[in-house]
Design a protein around this motif. Sequence first.
Motif, short mmCIF file in Angstrom:
data_model
loop_
_atom_site.label_atom_id
_atom_site.label_comp_id
_atom_site.label_asym_id
_atom_site.label_seq_id
_atom_site.Cartn_x
_atom_site.Cartn_y
_atom_site.Cartn_z
N UNK A 1 0.87 -1.23 -0.11
CA UNK A 1 0.07 0.08 0.11
C UNK A 1 0.83 1.37 -0.11
N UNK A 2 2.16 0.99 0.43
CA UNK A 2 2.81 2.27 0.75
C UNK A 2 3.25 2.65 -0.90
N UNK A 3 3.58 1.63 -1.67
CA UNK A 3 3.92 1.93 -3.04
C UNK A 3 2.63 2.49 -3.84
N UNK A 4 1.60 1.98 -3.66
CA UNK A 4 0.37 2.39 -4.19
C UNK A 4 0.11 3.83 -3.89
N UNK A 5 0.22 4.21 -2.63
CA UNK A 5 -0.10 5.54 -2.23
C UNK A 5 1.09 6.63 -2.85
N UNK A 6 2.22 5.95 -2.91
CA UNK A 6 3.26 6.91 -3.46
C UNK A 6 3.13 7.39 -4.85
N UNK A 7 2.68 6.12 -5.49
CA UNK A 7 2.59 6.32 -7.08
C UNK A 7 1.46 7.22 -7.17
N UNK A 8 0.50 7.59 -6.49
CA UNK A 8 -0.67 8.49 -6.69
C UNK A 8 -0.53 9.99 -6.01
N UNK A 9 0.43 10.11 -5.22
CA UNK A 9 0.73 11.24 -4.51
C UNK A 9 1.01 12.18 -5.73
N UNK A 10 0.42 13.40 -6.04
CA UNK A 10 0.80 14.36 -7.20
C UNK A 10 0.57 13.91 -8.51
N UNK A 11 -0.08 12.74 -8.75
CA UNK A 11 -0.38 12.12 -9.93
C UNK A 11 -1.39 13.10 -10.59
N UNK A 12 -1.11 13.80 -11.81
CA UNK A 12 -1.85 14.66 -12.30
C UNK A 12 -3.01 13.88 -13.06
#
Length: 77
Positions: free
Chosen positions: A21-32
Amino acid sequence: MANKEETVKALKRCINIEESVIDIYARHIGSSLFLSGFNEKDQADIDNMLKTLKDESEYHKILYDELLERIENGYIY
């Protein structure tokens, strides 16, 4: 009550879940692309929520790792 082997197995599952889930959250932070359907304020709110979730999951992983180490080294159980 779970025995040591069951507890270790459960903790390892928890660690794997937190890592994913850390990876999932990180990928979506700031994702335009992910946030494109929202206005700027909502985008900022979602971004902040994702950062909080990522930070909390990182903390959970640290706790699980520490607990697992204590159990495996015989400090607990």
